[in-house]
Design a protein around this motif. Structure first.
Motif, PDB file in Angstrom:
ATOM      1  N   VAL A  60     -11.187  -0.663  10.215  1.00  0.00           N
ATOM      2  CA  VAL A  60     -11.995   0.519   9.934  1.00  0.00           C
ATOM      3  C   VAL A  60     -11.292   1.510   9.010  1.00  0.00           C
ATOM      4  O   VAL A  60     -11.952   2.279   8.320  1.00  0.00           O
ATOM      5  N   TRP A  61      -9.995   1.505   8.966  1.00  0.00           N
ATOM      6  CA  TRP A  61      -9.264   2.471   8.136  1.00  0.00           C
ATOM      7  C   TRP A  61      -9.212   2.057   6.664  1.00  0.00           C
ATOM      8  O   TRP A  61      -8.781   2.834   5.823  1.00  0.00           O
ATOM      9  N   ARG A 113       1.634  -3.790  13.562  1.00  0.00           N
ATOM     10  CA  ARG A 113       0.244  -4.118  13.859  1.00  0.00           C
ATOM     11  C   ARG A 113      -0.243  -5.292  13.017  1.00  0.00           C
ATOM     12  O   ARG A 113       0.088  -5.388  11.843  1.00  0.00           O
ATOM     13  N   PRO A 114      -1.095  -6.128  13.598  1.00  0.00           N
ATOM     14  CA  PRO A 114      -1.611  -7.250  12.825  1.00  0.00           C
ATOM     15  C   PRO A 114      -2.608  -6.858  11.739  1.00  0.00           C
ATOM     16  O   PRO A 114      -2.871  -7.644  10.849  1.00  0.00           O
ATOM     17  N   ASP A 115      -3.154  -5.638  11.774  1.00  0.00           N
ATOM     18  CA  ASP A 115      -4.071  -5.248  10.707  1.00  0.00           C
ATOM     19  C   ASP A 115      -3.341  -4.499   9.595  1.00  0.00           C
ATOM     20  O   ASP A 115      -3.957  -4.015   8.659  1.00  0.00           O
ATOM     21  N   ALA A 169      -3.163  -0.462  -2.660  1.00  0.00           N
ATOM     22  CA  ALA A 169      -3.420   0.949  -2.973  1.00  0.00           C
ATOM     23  C   ALA A 169      -4.919   1.198  -3.111  1.00  0.00           C
ATOM     24  O   ALA A 169      -5.439   2.190  -2.592  1.00  0.00           O
ATOM     25  N   THR A 170      -5.619   0.311  -3.786  1.00  0.00           N
ATOM     26  CA  THR A 170      -7.063   0.466  -3.962  1.00  0.00           C
ATOM     27  C   THR A 170      -7.799   0.319  -2.628  1.00  0.00           C
ATOM     28  O   THR A 170      -8.688   1.106  -2.319  1.00  0.00           O
ATOM     29  N   ALA A 171      -7.407  -0.655  -1.829  1.00  0.00           N
ATOM     30  CA  ALA A 171      -8.088  -0.920  -0.555  1.00  0.00           C
ATOM     31  C   ALA A 171      -7.892   0.206   0.446  1.00  0.00           C
ATOM     32  O   ALA A 171      -8.772   0.482   1.258  1.00  0.00           O
ATOM     33  N   THR A 172      -6.750   0.868   0.388  1.00  0.00           N
ATOM     34  CA  THR A 172      -6.433   1.883   1.386  1.00  0.00           C
ATOM     35  C   THR A 172      -6.616   3.309   0.896  1.00  0.00           C
ATOM     36  O   THR A 172      -6.537   4.248   1.689  1.00  0.00           O
ATOM     37  N   GLY A 173      -6.820   3.490  -0.414  1.00  0.00           N
ATOM     38  CA  GLY A 173      -6.927   4.834  -0.965  1.00  0.00           C
ATOM     39  C   GLY A 173      -5.559   5.470  -1.213  1.00  0.00           C
ATOM     40  O   GLY A 173      -5.470   6.673  -1.465  1.00  0.00           O
ATOM     41  N   LEU A 174      -4.512   4.683  -1.175  1.00  0.00           N
ATOM     42  CA  LEU A 174      -3.163   5.182  -1.447  1.00  0.00           C
ATOM     43  C   LEU A 174      -3.109   5.697  -2.883  1.00  0.00           C
ATOM     44  O   LEU A 174      -3.518   4.998  -3.810  1.00  0.00           O
TER      45      LEU A 174
END
Length: 182
Positions: A60-61, A113-115, A169-174
């Motif tokens: 979800v994050w 964490r596994p995610d 970075a793109t996937a997480t918004g970093l």
């Protein structure tokens, strides 16, 4: 999942020129640990393997789930389907300690964490090294991390790790990879 280790009162001396290499090796050891699990442990964690995560919905994050698939695909190439990604270490100079025999270890692993993949730890390495008065270029940090993971069974290359970092970075918004995305 938190990993609890015994208390080690002796801090590692960060002044030594070898400490950036040692830290990269310790981080790589955590990232590749699931490649070396005994059969029973591997079976217990199979539900968190890259093969399982690749078919599951993104956590979800994650702000861009389609790009997160690229991150997992890069990890599949680097570690194989049975690997369980581990990351989000609580990296800071206070957490590098010495065992009585002299071995340097990471202590106080905040969250494994596994995610989470280990990519956030790679992004954090330059900052942690700067805190410890080791000014290393992003290229130098990657040139420490890549052979450390290769020695433990990972198949990252500079281009695949760079692509994975950019996708992460793109996937997480970093907002920044601090020069690691060469």
């Amino acid at each position: 999942m938190s990993l609890l280790l015994e208390y080690l009162p002796e801090p590692a001396d960060w002044a030594g020129a070898e400490m950036p290499t040692v830290l990269a090796e310790r981080v790589a050891a955590v990232h590749t640990a699931s490649l070396w699990l005994p059969g029973e442990a591997a079976e217990a964690l199979a539900g968190s393997s890259l093969a399982s995560l690749s078919g599951a919905p993104a956590p979800v994050w994650i702000t861009n789930p389609s790009v997160y698939g690229e991150v997992l695909a890069a990890h599949l190439d680097a570690y194989g389907p049975e690997s369980v990604p581990r990351g989000h270490l609580d990296l800071k100079p206070d957490h590098l300690r010495r065992r009585p025999g002299g071995e340097v270890v990471l202590l106080d692993v905040e969250s494994v964490r596994p995610d989470m993949t280990g990519l956030i730890d790679v992004v954090t390495l330059p900052a942690v090294l700067r805190q410890a008065c080791h000014e290393l270029s992003p290229d130098r940090v990657l040139n420490l991390y890549l052979p450390a993971t290769a020695a433990l069974g990972a198949r990252w290359t500079a281009p695949t790790l760079n692509a994975a970092l950019r996708a992460y970075a793109t996937a997480t918004g970093l907002e920044s990879l601090h020069g690691l995305d060469r």
